[in-house]
Every structure is written in C-alpha cells, then in structure tokens.
Design a protein around this motif. Structure first.
Motif, PDB file in Angstrom:
ATOM      1  N   TYR A 145      27.826  45.007  35.614  1.00 39.46           N
ATOM      2  CA  TYR A 145      29.248  45.278  35.799  1.00 39.46           C
ATOM      3  C   TYR A 145      29.450  46.603  36.506  1.00 39.46           C
ATOM      4  N   LEU A 146      30.607  46.718  37.124  1.00 39.46           N
ATOM      5  CA  LEU A 146      31.051  47.941  37.797  1.00 39.46           C
ATOM      6  C   LEU A 146      32.304  48.437  37.099  1.00 39.46           C
ATOM      7  N   SER A 147      32.522  49.731  37.133  1.00 41.86           N
ATOM      8  CA  SER A 147      33.811  50.254  36.662  1.00 41.86           C
ATOM      9  C   SER A 147      34.876  49.831  37.677  1.00 41.86           C
ATOM     10  N   PHE A 148      36.118  49.815  37.250  1.00 41.95           N
ATOM     11  CA  PHE A 148      37.188  49.376  38.140  1.00 41.95           C
ATOM     12  C   PHE A 148      37.267  50.224  39.406  1.00 41.95           C
ATOM     13  N   ASP A 149      36.942  51.484  39.312  1.00 41.39           N
ATOM     14  CA  ASP A 149      36.990  52.331  40.501  1.00 41.39           C
ATOM     15  C   ASP A 149      35.696  52.247  41.324  1.00 41.39           C
ATOM     16  N   GLY A 150      34.692  51.514  40.827  1.00 41.16           N
ATOM     17  CA  GLY A 150      33.453  51.317  41.559  1.00 41.16           C
ATOM     18  C   GLY A 150      32.462  52.461  41.452  1.00 41.16           C
ATOM     19  N   ILE A 151      32.805  53.511  40.716  1.00 44.72           N
ATOM     20  CA  ILE A 151      31.920  54.677  40.616  1.00 44.72           C
ATOM     21  C   ILE A 151      30.735  54.391  39.693  1.00 44.72           C
ATOM     22  N   GLN A 152      31.002  53.787  38.558  1.00 44.60           N
ATOM     23  CA  GLN A 152      29.907  53.470  37.625  1.00 44.60           C
ATOM     24  C   GLN A 152      29.360  52.082  37.946  1.00 44.60           C
ATOM     25  N   ASP A 153      28.132  52.058  38.391  1.00 48.31           N
ATOM     26  CA  ASP A 153      27.489  50.801  38.776  1.00 48.31           C
ATOM     27  C   ASP A 153      26.384  50.492  37.771  1.00 48.31           C
ATOM     28  N   HIS A 154      26.618  49.492  36.950  1.00 48.23           N
ATOM     29  CA  HIS A 154      25.632  49.071  35.947  1.00 48.23           C
ATOM     30  C   HIS A 154      25.122  47.676  36.306  1.00 48.23           C
ATOM     31  N   THR A 155      24.641  47.541  37.533  1.00 44.45           N
ATOM     32  CA  THR A 155      24.118  46.258  37.989  1.00 44.45           C
ATOM     33  C   THR A 155      22.645  46.397  38.328  1.00 44.45           C
ATOM     34  N   ARG A 156      22.009  45.253  38.362  1.00 45.11           N
ATOM     35  CA  ARG A 156      20.622  45.198  38.818  1.00 45.11           C
ATOM     36  C   ARG A 156      20.419  43.871  39.545  1.00 45.11           C
ATOM     37  N   THR A 157      19.478  43.853  40.444  1.00 40.36           N
ATOM     38  CA  THR A 157      19.185  42.648  41.208  1.00 40.36           C
ATOM     39  C   THR A 157      18.121  41.835  40.476  1.00 40.36           C
ATOM     40  N   VAL A 158      18.381  40.548  40.358  1.00 36.53           N
ATOM     41  CA  VAL A 158      17.431  39.638  39.699  1.00 36.53           C
ATOM     42  C   VAL A 158      17.168  38.456  40.628  1.00 36.53           C
ATOM     43  N   SER A 159      15.984  37.884  40.489  1.00 32.81           N
ATOM     44  CA  SER A 159      15.643  36.663  41.217  1.00 32.81           C
ATOM     45  C   SER A 159      15.987  35.475  40.332  1.00 32.81           C
ATOM     46  N   ILE A 160      16.614  34.488  40.924  1.00 26.68           N
ATOM     47  CA  ILE A 160      17.054  33.310  40.170  1.00 26.68           C
ATOM     48  C   ILE A 160      16.456  32.067  40.807  1.00 26.68           C
TER      49      ILE A 160
END
Length: 174
Positions: A145-160
C-alpha cells in the motif's frame, strides 16, 4: 421498462402498477441495502432509487460470486437470477424487456476469466487470482500500500504464476 409498464403515467413506487411488477417478497431488502451502503431510501428520487438499488444488487452479486470463486475447494455455484417478469429492481440481471440491469455488470465482472479477489482474514489479507483461460499467467506485480499522498511506499514486487484453469492464492500477509 418501468415507464412502459406505466403506459405514459407517472411512475410511482407505492402504486398498484409498481407493486404488480416488483418482487413483493423482498421489497424491503432493497431499501435496507440502500440505507446500509448509501443513504436513506425515502429521500431518493425515483431515478436515484433505481440507481442505488442496482448498485446494491451489483455489489451483492459480485461479492457472493467472488466468495464461491475464492474457495479453492469449490467447483462453482448455480446462478439462477438471470431473467424474470419484473421490470424494476427485482433480483434479476436482465429485465422483462431483455434489457441489462445495473447488476448485470457486477455479475459480468465476477465471471471474468482472469479475476483477482481480495479478502481480509482476521488481521491478514489474501489475494487470490482465478485463471479460467487456456494460458498460464506469469507476471510481476507490486503488492502493498501507499499513503494517500504517495510519500510512504510500503510495496514490494512479487512474481506471480497462476496455472491454466486454476485458482491460486498469490499473496498472504498484513
């Protein structure tokens, strides 16, 4: 379709014509659904009532069908609410005149051959991808997830990878 039933007269929700062309067994569930998810039903114009009723039905069908597809041990469900004799907000997706109701599109979306479903299980989330195609799915995606303002980025890339004609949980976590 409702205007056709009323034959040029004003469409009134509590009239005899309305009651003869509606699902009287479940008439109160429509208003209850509108009030639960949107706003008081008695405050709505006729056009708003029809719109909100269709949105409630669309959400209900989509969520119900997603719950069948989410279960990897479920081979399917029987969907019978396709067409009936009522022209207004009955629980079908096609009305008497064979016109698509709003709920048609929620059902269509739920039956897409490739469909991602998000579920919360206690404090964790699960994402399942249904692949009813003849081609395996193999791709990378960002999860988190990202914060609404886009500053906090809590994402990671995964292979599916999702095999043909299968349902696979591709993410589990907080």
């Amino acid at each position: 379709t409702m205007e056709e039933y009323f034959d040029g007269k004003p469409v009134e929700r509590n009239s005899l014509v309305w009651n003869l062309h509606t699902n009287t067994f479940e008439k109160d569930t429509v208003a209850a659904g509108i009030e639960k998810h949107y706003r008081p039903a008695e405050d709505l114009s006729l056009d708003e009532y029809i719109l909100y009723a269709g949105m409630v039905q669309s959400l209900m069908y989509g969520y119900s069908l997603d719950s069948f597809r989410f279960r990897t041990d479920c081979g399917g469900g029987l969907f019978w609410m396709y067409h009936d004799t009522w022209g207004e907000v009955g629980w079908t997706i096609i009305d008497y005149a064979r016109r698509r109701k709003i709920s048609y599109y929620g059902v269509k979306r739920a039956f897409e051959p490739v469909h991602a479903i998000l579920r919360r299980k206690e404090k964790n989330y699960q994402v399942l991808i249904a692949n009813d195609t003849d081609h395996p799915l193999d791709f990378s995606a960002k999860i988190g997830y990202l914060s609404f303002d886009g500053i906090q980025d809590h994402t990671r890339t995964v292979s599916i990878c999702v095999p043909v004609h299968s349902r696979t949980i591709v993410f589990e976590g907080e």
